[in-house]
Design a protein around this motif. Structure first.
Motif, PDB file in Angstrom:
ATOM      1  N   LEU A 238       0.804  -1.223   0.000  1.00 33.25           N
ATOM      2  CA  LEU A 238       0.000   0.000   0.000  1.00 33.25           C
ATOM      3  C   LEU A 238       0.838   1.274   0.000  1.00 33.25           C
ATOM      4  O   LEU A 238       0.553   2.186  -0.793  1.00 33.25           O
ATOM      5  N   PRO A 239       1.868   1.405   0.854  1.00 35.92           N
ATOM      6  CA  PRO A 239       2.658   2.648   0.783  1.00 35.92           C
ATOM      7  C   PRO A 239       3.319   2.868  -0.578  1.00 35.92           C
ATOM      8  O   PRO A 239       3.564   4.007  -0.978  1.00 35.92           O
TER       9      PRO A 239
ATOM     10  N   TRP B   2      -6.777  -6.702   4.389  1.00 30.03           N
ATOM     11  CA  TRP B   2      -5.512  -6.373   5.046  1.00 30.03           C
ATOM     12  C   TRP B   2      -5.692  -5.709   6.405  1.00 30.03           C
ATOM     13  O   TRP B   2      -4.918  -5.953   7.328  1.00 30.03           O
ATOM     14  N   PHE B   3      -6.696  -4.851   6.550  1.00 33.78           N
ATOM     15  CA  PHE B   3      -6.754  -3.977   7.724  1.00 33.78           C
ATOM     16  C   PHE B   3      -7.980  -4.167   8.598  1.00 33.78           C
ATOM     17  O   PHE B   3      -8.001  -3.697   9.715  1.00 33.78           O
ATOM     18  N   VAL B   4      -9.028  -4.838   8.096  1.00 31.55           N
ATOM     19  CA  VAL B   4     -10.237  -4.985   8.887  1.00 31.55           C
ATOM     20  C   VAL B   4     -10.255  -6.385   9.475  1.00 31.55           C
ATOM     21  O   VAL B   4     -10.286  -7.375   8.735  1.00 31.55           O
TER      22      VAL B   4
ATOM     23  N   LEU C  53      -7.386  10.202   9.916  1.00 34.66           N
ATOM     24  CA  LEU C  53      -7.611   8.839   9.438  1.00 34.66           C
ATOM     25  C   LEU C  53      -6.296   8.170   9.067  1.00 34.66           C
ATOM     26  O   LEU C  53      -5.380   8.822   8.554  1.00 34.66           O
ATOM     27  N   PRO C  54      -6.211   6.838   9.288  1.00 31.12           N
ATOM     28  CA  PRO C  54      -5.063   6.099   8.738  1.00 31.12           C
ATOM     29  C   PRO C  54      -5.094   6.153   7.209  1.00 31.12           C
ATOM     30  O   PRO C  54      -6.120   6.481   6.604  1.00 31.12           O
ATOM     31  N   ALA C  55      -3.981   5.769   6.619  1.00 29.04           N
ATOM     32  CA  ALA C  55      -3.868   5.871   5.151  1.00 29.04           C
ATOM     33  C   ALA C  55      -4.921   5.027   4.453  1.00 29.04           C
ATOM     34  O   ALA C  55      -5.571   5.479   3.502  1.00 29.04           O
ATOM     35  N   HIS C  56      -5.138   3.794   4.935  1.00 35.36           N
ATOM     36  CA  HIS C  56      -6.090   2.928   4.239  1.00 35.36           C
ATOM     37  C   HIS C  56      -7.520   3.444   4.388  1.00 35.36           C
ATOM     38  O   HIS C  56      -8.324   3.366   3.459  1.00 35.36           O
ATOM     39  N   ALA C  57      -7.851   4.004   5.559  1.00 30.94           N
ATOM     40  CA  ALA C  57      -9.200   4.535   5.739  1.00 30.94           C
ATOM     41  C   ALA C  57      -9.412   5.794   4.905  1.00 30.94           C
ATOM     42  O   ALA C  57     -10.503   6.020   4.367  1.00 30.94           O
ATOM     43  N   GLN C  58      -8.362   6.602   4.789  1.00 31.07           N
ATOM     44  CA  GLN C  58      -8.474   7.813   3.971  1.00 31.07           C
ATOM     45  C   GLN C  58      -8.707   7.447   2.498  1.00 31.07           C
ATOM     46  O   GLN C  58      -9.495   8.083   1.801  1.00 31.07           O
TER      47      GLN C  58
ATOM     48  N   VAL D 105     -14.607  -0.919   5.560  1.00 26.96           N
ATOM     49  CA  VAL D 105     -13.329  -0.334   5.979  1.00 26.96           C
ATOM     50  C   VAL D 105     -13.547   0.797   6.973  1.00 26.96           C
ATOM     51  O   VAL D 105     -12.800   0.953   7.951  1.00 26.96           O
ATOM     52  N   LEU D 106     -14.587   1.609   6.755  1.00 25.56           N
ATOM     53  CA  LEU D 106     -14.792   2.824   7.559  1.00 25.56           C
ATOM     54  C   LEU D 106     -15.680   2.596   8.771  1.00 25.56           C
ATOM     55  O   LEU D 106     -15.989   3.565   9.486  1.00 25.56           O
ATOM     56  N   HIS D 107     -16.116   1.379   9.030  1.00 28.90           N
ATOM     57  CA  HIS D 107     -17.108   1.208  10.096  1.00 28.90           C
ATOM     58  C   HIS D 107     -16.552   1.533  11.472  1.00 28.90           C
ATOM     59  O   HIS D 107     -17.323   1.785  12.401  1.00 28.90           O
ATOM     60  N   LEU D 108     -15.241   1.505  11.653  1.00 31.68           N
ATOM     61  CA  LEU D 108     -14.636   1.873  12.930  1.00 31.68           C
ATOM     62  C   LEU D 108     -14.379   3.376  13.048  1.00 31.68           C
ATOM     63  O   LEU D 108     -13.870   3.823  14.069  1.00 31.68           O
ATOM     64  N   HIS D 109     -14.692   4.109  11.996  1.00 35.04           N
ATOM     65  CA  HIS D 109     -14.462   5.566  11.981  1.00 35.04           C
ATOM     66  C   HIS D 109     -15.803   6.252  11.739  1.00 35.04           C
ATOM     67  O   HIS D 109     -16.068   6.789  10.665  1.00 35.04           O
TER      68      HIS D 109
END
Length: 1089
Positions: free
Chosen positions: A736-737, A775-777, A862-867, A901-905
């Motif tokens: 991702l980066p 990857w992130f959720v 926001l983290p990069a993936h959430a953004q 992905v965004l449900h925690l934000h």
């Protein structure tokens, strides 16, 4: 134990019987003598041999007709005496030989043998056999003098007539065996006198007179009625090659000069029978034998019994070993028979053929003999000429034999194969034959039909079975026009590899590259041949009989491979029309660029996002698209072959190869994408990468650069998004980066080309957000160690980048971990009430690594993936009302992942949800049924608070679920449609859903059980399988994919449904087929207890 051991005692007991037999020749007197012989020792009988044989011989020579029983008794008695004694006198041997032969002849001498009983014939033949074995020392050679030619000829003719004309199998076998003894080639276990060179030559000169008659008669026996039994045929073949090798041996003929005089013979009549084996005679005889050998080889190679085919292999070996020079005209027939049996159904025949082929190669019988090489070359040319016709007319077994012959000829030629390849006519014939034989059947519509849908379940590495298959060198299964048997394709592969191993690589590659460029008709076949040529040139996967003289260097291989890859990846050959499905509709695509034609009629570069010039045919045929699909697949397989050949040296070519391969890995045609993934697996193994993730990450710099450049020219390079899509699908969070900037470029390109390129960009965005979810959720109740590690690595990297970040002490982290674990376990078991659970979820802060407050207004960044997910969701909101149904469906897919992905934000998700809701409701009410179903799948309800049950969305979901089950039952949907409904409703079986939605979802599955209980059982078991005990110990237990895993949020509802299904099945079984009531779905309370 004999009673009489001394000659004197034996004479006393035998004399009365001998005198009586001499006086009166009766069967009784012969039997009396036979009985007296039993009590005489062998040593004593040896001293009295001639005395005892006299009355018996006298009986045979008495003029006048004799009873057959008397003759048979006499011959049996003679056999008994000869089996225990030795004949030490020349005259006795010759006289006995003649007298026994006369027993078989007719009185007139015109029709040998005489019409005697089968028992008498068998007895006389056995007596002749014993007589030849009883000859002592050099006495046997007295039979093989020019003066004895008439006697030998008479015996040979008698025995051949018996072998050919008799019906009894025992007589045939005995006659053939006796003939083998007569030519001094007996293979019995008894000790035999070995002949020196001079004696062997003497016998060869003698039997040269009989060779025509023996060979012709034996060929008739060999090719006779199959009912005679395989042992007769085996014995006749063995006698044939022993006789021929005795007379036509190269070693003997080399010592005979043209002017050598015939052996001196006293009688002039006898001198006419003696043959001088001069060059002229050898040439004439070899020509005639060639016809017989061809006839025998053709018959025996197809004989149903494996021992006959094995003896044919021995014939080839024997004659090739001893007569390869004298029988040069027959070598082609011999080798054809040998290589035709290389792949025989009998393992014994196969192994023997391979053994003999290797011995021929080691002796360099062909490689160092220009005449044999020329014959093989001509045979190869003839075979290549006839190959297309044979492929059309023969069945698969015949084709297999023909190609085995072609392969064996190439192997035997070895380095001499360049004699064929340097001839333009030969090479042209051979290459065109391969082109025709390898023609693919491209009429199957399934090739175009099979598509790769969506990114779900396709992220990460290929399956173990796929990797194993590719690692073993297996390619996509091809369907050929002229054959079905896969063994035939394996033979053609070996033919091409042997050509590459022995042949001039530059000449072959240049020739087949010419065919590749010459016509689209030959392009796929030429590419297949080129792939195998390179593999063979590297000495990989090729079975040869002897080593080549020089090996191809790695630099030469690399240069050749580079030139082939440049041709493969050329735009005219790489970007072919594989689907008429363009961006939405054909009028939505503005043509700004066109490439060279790859198919007559106007196919241009592209597959899913095809471009058509105004002059091209907008509707390519199924056949042309299938042809293009297979061409791309074969070229992708070639990339994998070349990586296998070069190993780690292939890393130097990745800069030019990996990008186009990734383009095809993202292709919507299933066959192409699977082949491209397999190619990447091959490249990983060849170049030393542990996984496809490492391969992509290690080469991401120039991949990202290529994507960025091509995104700026979307109209001309429409496949850049595919590369990014493939990278995301087959890599991990560490990518991702590296691709953040490219993702921004994709979003910018979507903003710019949303009218005509939205579908292709949404494809990559769907893959992107699906990857972010993986990857992130971390889904509660379904945690995986790998996903936890990825989240921890991401959190650590984000904390290191933040300024003034606060690190949580270890004790607090451990405490929070166990609290979260207990809560998640309770939720998974369904112990918490839905309302309390949802309230607690709202109160728990999101476990995000960035806890610092650096925003301008105090908001948590926001983290990069959430953004990224937020940015994607913003674009999708605008496209929810697009006029294209395809775009709307893709947007709904992307929205589903973005919400996950965004449900925690919630601070960022809720404003976005408010913006999307009006358009989403429109999709649910006034859109195509597909869009309604896709919008219905949005998993917002699983993470909503207690107020959600009062919203319009909740009521819509509940209404759809309550009516969906009965609708499916009334429509009597098929299995595929039922699976779609089940897949859509399964999310509402989660314990995190509102209770009413769970009940409605259970009612849907209860109705599905009425429609298709088996499919419903299988679907539910894939989510949460029950242990399946086999009904009988002999049956293996059934193991399903998720069996043995821990409980999940779906466990309670699924187990309840499975229990209800089992109860229904039990009730129906007990009621019987006549009394079984019509199934009615029970109430939810009854179903779930």
């Amino acid at each position: 134990m004999a009673v009489f051991d001394t000659p004197k005692e034996a004479f006393g007991i035998l004399r009365p019987a001998c005198v009586q037999l001499t006086k009166v020749q009766t069967t009784e007197n012969v039997e009396r003598l036979q009985a007296q012989l039993q009590v005489v020792s062998d040593s004593a009988l040896q001293e009295l041999q001639e005395y005892v044989l006299f009355p018996l011989r006298f009986t045979l020579k008495t003029p006048g007709p004799k009873r057959e029983s008397l003759v048979q008794s006499v011959v049996q008695c003679i056999t008994s005496i000869l089996s225990t004694t030795c004949v030490k006198k020349q005259d006795l041997l010759q006289e006995l030989f003649s007298e026994l032969c006369l027993c078989l002849s007719s009185p007139s001498g015109l029709q040998p043998p005489a019409p005697l009983s089968e028992e008498l014939k068998l007895t006389v033949i056995q007596a002749l056999n014993v007589l030849m074995h009883s000859a002592y020392g050099d006495i046997i050679l007295t039979l093989y003098q020019p003066s004895t030619l008439p006697h030998l000829g008479f015996a040979v003719s008698l025995l051949l007539a018996l072998a050919e004309q008799e019906k009894a199998k025992q007589i045939k076998l005995a006659a053939l065996k006796c003939l083998q003894v007569l030519i001094l080639q007996c293979d019995c276990p008894e000790h035999h006198r070995l002949l020196d060179t001079v004696e062997t030559r003497q016998c060869g000169n003698l039997f040269a007179s009989f060779l025509p008659g023996i060979s012709i008669a034996l060929s008739r026996v060999i090719t006779g009625d199959i009912k005679q039994g395989h042992m007769v045929t085996v014995s006749a073949i063995k006698l044939f090659y022993h006789t021929v090798s005795l007379v036509m041996a190269d070693e003997q003929l080399a010592t005979i000069t043209k002017d050598e005089e015939k052996p001196s013979v006293e009688q002039s009549r006898l001198s006419e029978l003696v043959v001088h084996r001069g060059p002229d005679w050898v040439k004439i005889t070899a020509d005639k034998l060639s016809l017989l050998i061809h006839k025998i080889a053709e018959f025996a190679s197809l004989h149903p019994h494996w021992k006959v085919r094995m003896e044919l292999v021995e014939l080839v070996h024997h004659l090739m070993l001893k007569c390869s020079l004298s029988l040069v005209e027959s070598v082609g027939h011999l080798l054809k028979a040998l290589v035709g049996l290389v792949n025989d159904e009998s393992n014994e025949v196969q192994s023997k053929c391979h053994e003999i082929l290797r011995s021929i190669a080691e002796l360099r019988t062909v490689a160092e003999n220009r005449a044999l090489a020329d014959i093989l070359s001509e045979n190869l040319h003839s075979l290549a000429t006839a190959l297309p016709r044979l492929m059309n007319s023969q069945d698969d077994q015949g084709k297999f034999s023909t190609l085995s012959l072609l392969l064996g000829s190439l192997k035997l030629l070895g380095p001499k194969v360049n004699i064929v390849l340097n001839s333009a006519a030969h090479l042209q014939r051979l290459s065109k034959a391969l082109m025709q034989v390898l023609e693919l059947d491209v009429a199957d519509v399934k090739i175009v039909e099979e598509r790769r849908w969506g990114p779900e379940g396709s992220l990460g590495e290929p399956s173990d079975s796929l990797q194993h298959g590719l690692r073993e060198g297996k390619c996509q299964k091809k369907h050929f026009r002229f054959f079905i048997d896969e063994r035939i394709f394996l033979l053609i592969q070996q033919v091409c590899r042997v050509l590459g191993y022995y042949g001039n690589l530059y000449l072959l590659v240049d020739h087949f590259m010419g065919l590749y460029s010459e016509s689209v008709v030959y392009r796929k076949q030429a590419a297949m041949v080129l792939n195998e040529l390179i593999t063979g040139a590297a000495g990989l996967g090729v079975d040869v009989l002897h080593k080549r003289e020089t090996t191809v260097s790695t630099e030469d291989l690399k240069g050749t491979i580079t030139s082939i890859l440049e041709e493969y990846t050329d735009q005219a050959n790489w970007y072919l029309t594989t689907s008429i499905d363009t961006e939405g509709t054909s009028d939505e695509l503005t043509v700004k660029y066109s490439r060279a034609h790859a198919i007559p009629g106007g196919a241009h570069s592209s597959s899913l996002i095809s471009s058509f010039s105004p002059s091209s045919d907008p509707c390519p045929t199924i056949r042309s698209m299938n042809s293009n699909i297979w061409q791309i697949c074969i070229q992708l397989e070639g990339v994998g072959c070349f990586a296998y050949v070069l190993g780690k040296e292939f890393r130097m070519l990745l800069a030019s190869v990996l990008y186009p391969v990734l383009e095809k890995a993202g292709d919507s045609t299933l066959l192409i994408s699977q082949t491209a993934i397999g190619t990447m697996v091959d490249v990983c193994h060849a170049c030393g990468y542990d996984s496809m993730q490492n391969l992509i990450n290690a080469n991401s710099d120039y991949l990202v650069n290529g994507i960025s450049l091509n995104l700026r020219r979307v109209a001309h390079q429409p496949h850049a998004s595919r590369v990014l899509e493939a990278m995301l699908r087959h890599s991990d969070a560490s990518l991702l980066p590296l691709v953040e900037d490219v993702i921004r470029d994709v979003l910018s390109a979507l903003d710019q080309f949303y009218d005509d390129r939205a579908s292709s960009f949404l494809g990559v965005l769907s893959t992107l957000v699906a990857a972010l979810v993986q990857w992130f959720v971390v889904v509660k109740g379904k945690e995986h160690p790998q996903e936890q590690n990825i989240e921890q690595q991401s959190s650590t990297s984000c904390q290191k980048r933040g300024k003034g970040s606060v690190i949580t002490p270890m004790v607090q982290e451990v405490e929070q971990f166990f609290l979260d674990y207990i809560k998640q376990k309770q939720i998974a078991e369904g112990n918490l009430p839905a309302m309390e659970e949802e309230e607690e979820e709202v109160q728990v802060p999101p476990p995000e690594p960035e806890m610092n407050d650096t925003g301008a207004e105090g908001e948590t960044p926001l983290p990069a993936h959430a953004q990224i997910a937020k940015d994607v969701m913003e674009r999708c909101i605008h496209l929810l009302s697009d006029k294209s149904l395809r775009v709307r469906l893709k947007v709904l897919d992307v929205l589903e992942f973005c919400v996950t992905v965004l449900h925690l934000h919630e601070n960022h998700l809720l404003p976005m949800a408010h913006r999307a809701w009006p358009v989403l409701v429109t999709r649910l009410i006034n859109d195509d049924p597909l869009a309604v179903l896709r919008a219905f799948k949005a998993p917002v309800s699983a993470r909503a608070g207690p107020v959600y049950s009062h919203t319009l969305a909740f009521k819509l979901q509940l209404a759809v679920l309550q009516g969906l089950g009965s609708l499916c039952e009334k429509l009597d949907l098929g299995e595929s449609d039922l699976n779609k409904v089940a897949d859509t409703c399964v999310i509402y079986l989660s314990a995190k859903q509102p209770v009413k939605l769970q009940e409605a979802a259970r009612s849907v599955f209860l109705h599905l059980m009425c429609v298709d209980p088996d499919a419903t059982w299988l679907f539910l078991n894939e989510i949460c399988p029950l242990p399946c005990e086999p009904p009988h110990p002999s049956l293996h237990p059934v193991k399903l994919g998720r069996m043995g895993r821990q409980r999940t949020e779906f466990t309670d509802n699924v187990l309840g449904l499975l229990g209800e299904l089992q109860r229904r099945e039990t009730a129906a079984f007990q009621a019987g087929p006549q009394e079984a009531p019509e199934p009615q779905p029970p109430s939810l309370t009854e179903a779930l207890g």
